[in-house]
Design a protein around this motif. Structure first.
Motif, PDB file in Angstrom:
ATOM      1  N   GLU A  41       7.016 -23.735  -2.193  1.00  0.00           N
ATOM      2  CA  GLU A  41       7.048 -23.882  -0.730  1.00  0.00           C
ATOM      3  C   GLU A  41       7.966 -22.863  -0.049  1.00  0.00           C
ATOM      4  OE1 GLU A  41      10.246 -26.767  -2.213  1.00  0.00           O
ATOM      5  OE2 GLU A  41       8.250 -26.155  -2.873  1.00  0.00           O
ATOM      6  N   HIS A  42       8.836 -22.208  -0.798  1.00  0.00           N
ATOM      7  CA  HIS A  42       9.760 -21.227  -0.227  1.00  0.00           C
ATOM      8  C   HIS A  42       9.274 -19.790  -0.376  1.00  0.00           C
ATOM      9  CE1 HIS A  42      12.525 -24.557   0.128  1.00  0.00           C
ATOM     10  NE2 HIS A  42      12.444 -24.767  -1.171  1.00  0.00           N
ATOM     11  N   GLY A  43       8.195 -19.586  -1.080  1.00  0.00           N
ATOM     12  CA  GLY A  43       7.706 -18.227  -1.318  1.00  0.00           C
ATOM     13  C   GLY A  43       7.597 -17.954  -2.801  1.00  0.00           C
ATOM     14  N   CYS A  44       7.758 -16.687  -3.183  1.00  0.00           N
ATOM     15  CA  CYS A  44       7.583 -16.354  -4.600  1.00  0.00           C
ATOM     16  C   CYS A  44       8.802 -16.769  -5.414  1.00  0.00           C
ATOM     17  CB  CYS A  44       7.227 -14.883  -4.798  1.00  0.00           C
ATOM     18  SG  CYS A  44       8.535 -13.718  -4.531  1.00  0.00           S
ATOM     19  N   VAL A  45       8.527 -17.161  -6.640  1.00  0.00           N
ATOM     20  CA  VAL A  45       9.556 -17.606  -7.571  1.00  0.00           C
ATOM     21  C   VAL A  45      10.418 -16.416  -7.982  1.00  0.00           C
ATOM     22  CG1 VAL A  45       9.891 -18.480  -9.920  1.00  0.00           C
ATOM     23  CG2 VAL A  45       8.227 -19.553  -8.421  1.00  0.00           C
ATOM     24  N   MET A  46      11.703 -16.651  -8.117  1.00  0.00           N
ATOM     25  CA  MET A  46      12.652 -15.625  -8.523  1.00  0.00           C
ATOM     26  C   MET A  46      13.333 -16.042  -9.827  1.00  0.00           C
ATOM     27  SD  MET A  46      12.904 -13.479  -5.836  1.00  0.00           S
ATOM     28  CE  MET A  46      14.546 -12.857  -5.786  1.00  0.00           C
ATOM     29  N   LEU A  47      13.670 -15.061 -10.632  1.00  0.00           N
ATOM     30  CA  LEU A  47      14.486 -15.273 -11.830  1.00  0.00           C
ATOM     31  C   LEU A  47      15.728 -14.417 -11.677  1.00  0.00           C
ATOM     32  CD1 LEU A  47      11.755 -14.986 -14.619  1.00  0.00           C
ATOM     33  CD2 LEU A  47      12.731 -17.073 -13.666  1.00  0.00           C
ATOM     34  N   ASN A  48      16.795 -14.819 -12.327  1.00  0.00           N
ATOM     35  CA  ASN A  48      18.028 -14.057 -12.261  1.00  0.00           C
ATOM     36  C   ASN A  48      18.446 -13.616 -13.645  1.00  0.00           C
ATOM     37  OD1 ASN A  48      18.164 -16.496 -10.194  1.00  0.00           O
ATOM     38  ND2 ASN A  48      19.016 -14.688  -9.254  1.00  0.00           N
ATOM     39  N   THR A  49      18.729 -12.315 -13.786  1.00  0.00           N
ATOM     40  CA  THR A  49      19.319 -11.805 -15.020  1.00  0.00           C
ATOM     41  C   THR A  49      20.801 -11.589 -14.716  1.00  0.00           C
ATOM     42  OG1 THR A  49      19.026  -9.470 -14.473  1.00  0.00           O
ATOM     43  CG2 THR A  49      17.165 -10.572 -15.561  1.00  0.00           C
ATOM     44  N   ASP A  50      21.551 -11.075 -15.661  1.00  0.00           N
ATOM     45  CA  ASP A  50      22.964 -10.800 -15.426  1.00  0.00           C
ATOM     46  C   ASP A  50      23.168  -9.811 -14.281  1.00  0.00           C
ATOM     47  OD1 ASP A  50      23.596 -12.486 -17.490  1.00  0.00           O
ATOM     48  OD2 ASP A  50      23.800 -10.878 -18.966  1.00  0.00           O
ATOM     49  N   ASP A  51      22.264  -8.843 -14.179  1.00  0.00           N
ATOM     50  CA  ASP A  51      22.436  -7.759 -13.219  1.00  0.00           C
ATOM     51  C   ASP A  51      21.508  -7.802 -12.014  1.00  0.00           C
ATOM     52  OD1 ASP A  51      24.317  -6.578 -14.996  1.00  0.00           O
ATOM     53  OD2 ASP A  51      22.640  -5.765 -16.155  1.00  0.00           O
ATOM     54  N   GLU A  52      20.385  -8.479 -12.135  1.00  0.00           N
ATOM     55  CA  GLU A  52      19.335  -8.347 -11.125  1.00  0.00           C
ATOM     56  C   GLU A  52      18.760  -9.695 -10.690  1.00  0.00           C
ATOM     57  OE1 GLU A  52      18.516  -5.369 -10.006  1.00  0.00           O
ATOM     58  OE2 GLU A  52      19.356  -4.098 -11.556  1.00  0.00           O
ATOM     59  N   ASP A  53      18.309  -9.732  -9.444  1.00  0.00           N
ATOM     60  CA  ASP A  53      17.420 -10.794  -8.980  1.00  0.00           C
ATOM     61  C   ASP A  53      16.023 -10.239  -9.148  1.00  0.00           C
ATOM     62  OD1 ASP A  53      19.487 -12.497  -8.237  1.00  0.00           O
ATOM     63  OD2 ASP A  53      19.602 -11.649  -6.220  1.00  0.00           O
ATOM     64  N   CYS A  54      15.142 -11.013  -9.768  1.00  0.00           N
ATOM     65  CA  CYS A  54      13.840 -10.485 -10.167  1.00  0.00           C
ATOM     66  C   CYS A  54      12.693 -11.402  -9.759  1.00  0.00           C
ATOM     67  CB  CYS A  54      13.775 -10.338 -11.688  1.00  0.00           C
ATOM     68  SG  CYS A  54      15.076  -9.348 -12.406  1.00  0.00           S
ATOM     69  N   VAL A  55      11.541 -10.777  -9.531  1.00  0.00           N
ATOM     70  CA  VAL A  55      10.295 -11.487  -9.313  1.00  0.00           C
ATOM     71  C   VAL A  55       9.480 -11.345 -10.603  1.00  0.00           C
ATOM     72  CG1 VAL A  55       8.132 -11.520  -8.010  1.00  0.00           C
ATOM     73  CG2 VAL A  55      10.303 -11.070  -6.825  1.00  0.00           C
ATOM     74  N   PRO A  56       9.128 -12.468 -11.239  1.00  0.00           N
ATOM     75  CA  PRO A  56       8.297 -12.369 -12.443  1.00  0.00           C
ATOM     76  C   PRO A  56       6.839 -12.108 -12.069  1.00  0.00           C
ATOM     77  CG  PRO A  56       8.825 -14.661 -11.996  1.00  0.00           C
ATOM     78  CD  PRO A  56       9.544 -13.835 -10.960  1.00  0.00           C
ATOM     79  N   VAL A  57       6.170 -11.266 -12.849  1.00  0.00           N
ATOM     80  CA  VAL A  57       4.755 -10.949 -12.634  1.00  0.00           C
ATOM     81  C   VAL A  57       4.004 -11.062 -13.950  1.00  0.00           C
ATOM     82  CG1 VAL A  57       5.134  -9.460 -10.623  1.00  0.00           C
ATOM     83  CG2 VAL A  57       5.165  -8.445 -12.905  1.00  0.00           C
ATOM     84  N   TRP A  58       2.728 -11.440 -13.837  1.00  0.00           N
ATOM     85  CA  TRP A  58       1.884 -11.618 -15.012  1.00  0.00           C
ATOM     86  C   TRP A  58       0.540 -10.937 -14.795  1.00  0.00           C
ATOM     87  CZ3 TRP A  58       4.939 -15.445 -12.936  1.00  0.00           C
ATOM     88  CH2 TRP A  58       5.913 -16.007 -13.775  1.00  0.00           C
ATOM     89  N   PRO A  59      -0.167 -10.629 -15.899  1.00  0.00           N
ATOM     90  CA  PRO A  59      -1.465  -9.959 -15.778  1.00  0.00           C
ATOM     91  C   PRO A  59      -2.628 -10.916 -15.529  1.00  0.00           C
ATOM     92  CG  PRO A  59      -0.914 -10.184 -18.088  1.00  0.00           C
ATOM     93  CD  PRO A  59       0.270 -10.705 -17.305  1.00  0.00           C
ATOM     94  N   ASN A  60      -2.443 -12.199 -15.828  1.00  0.00           N
ATOM     95  CA  ASN A  60      -3.533 -13.166 -15.743  1.00  0.00           C
ATOM     96  C   ASN A  60      -3.010 -14.501 -15.238  1.00  0.00           C
ATOM     97  OD1 ASN A  60      -3.751 -11.559 -18.546  1.00  0.00           O
ATOM     98  ND2 ASN A  60      -5.774 -11.642 -17.596  1.00  0.00           N
ATOM     99  N   LYS A  61      -3.895 -15.246 -14.609  1.00  0.00           N
ATOM    100  CA  LYS A  61      -3.550 -16.566 -14.080  1.00  0.00           C
ATOM    101  C   LYS A  61      -3.014 -17.491 -15.172  1.00  0.00           C
ATOM    102  CE  LYS A  61      -5.639 -20.359 -11.485  1.00  0.00           C
ATOM    103  NZ  LYS A  61      -6.867 -20.838 -10.843  1.00  0.00           N
ATOM    104  N   GLU A  62      -3.643 -17.451 -16.357  1.00  0.00           N
ATOM    105  CA  GLU A  62      -3.257 -18.368 -17.438  1.00  0.00           C
ATOM    106  C   GLU A  62      -1.788 -18.212 -17.825  1.00  0.00           C
ATOM    107  OE1 GLU A  62      -7.686 -17.656 -17.840  1.00  0.00           O
ATOM    108  OE2 GLU A  62      -5.960 -16.433 -17.379  1.00  0.00           O
ATOM    109  N   PHE A  63      -1.295 -16.971 -17.867  1.00  0.00           N
ATOM    110  CA  PHE A  63       0.102 -16.748 -18.261  1.00  0.00           C
ATOM    111  C   PHE A  63       1.065 -17.182 -17.160  1.00  0.00           C
ATOM    112  CE2 PHE A  63      -2.146 -13.638 -20.994  1.00  0.00           C
ATOM    113  CZ  PHE A  63      -1.806 -14.206 -22.211  1.00  0.00           C
TER     114      PHE A  63
END
Length: 130
Positions: A41-63
């Motif tokens: 509901e807030h937009g795209c999901v974010m992940l955080n690494t030690d150094d970066e805020d990241c947007v995860p991306v996948w090649p297919n819907k299933e993944f």
């Protein structure tokens, strides 16, 4: 539009290391003309690494859907057309100083890259197929 993946293909692709999954993502995104993210509901999901805020991306819907468990179980997979990715997302992510996590899978992290790097790889492969 991508063809649904069968269980054997999903298992095979999940056995790839992060670098091989990155190459697979580039090939699939160019072939299918879409890249997948997870949204809530807030937009795209974010992940955080030690150094970066990241947007995860996948090649297919299933993944993408396979990642939507636990705290992300309410998230939905959404396809972004390759044209929209090039015209809006790459610059928007750069402006927000966000990186990408390419094709994370359960139990394995994805490769962290910058949006312009993925954009370059996608355009390079697309130009080879013209």
């Amino acid at each position: 539009m991508s063809t649904p993946l069968d269980a054997t293909m999903i298992e095979t692709i999940q056995s790839f290391d992060a670098e091989k999954r990155y190459k697979h993502l580039v090939k699939e995104v160019v072939a299918n003309r879409e890249i997948w993210i997870l949204i809530d509901e807030h937009g795209c999901v974010m992940l955080n690494t030690d150094d970066e805020d990241c947007v995860p991306v996948w090649p297919n819907k299933e993944f993408a859907e396979a990642w939507a468990t636990g705290e992300w179980e309410t998230c939905k997979a959404e396809a972004i057309s390759l044209n929209k990715w090039h015209s809006r997302w790459t610059h928007g992510l750069e402006d927000d100083e966000l990186a990408l996590v390419v094709f994370p899978i359960p139990e394995q992290e994805g490769l962290v890259i910058y949006p312009d790097e993925l954009d370059y790889e996608l355009k390079t492969l697309a130009n080879k197929h013209r």
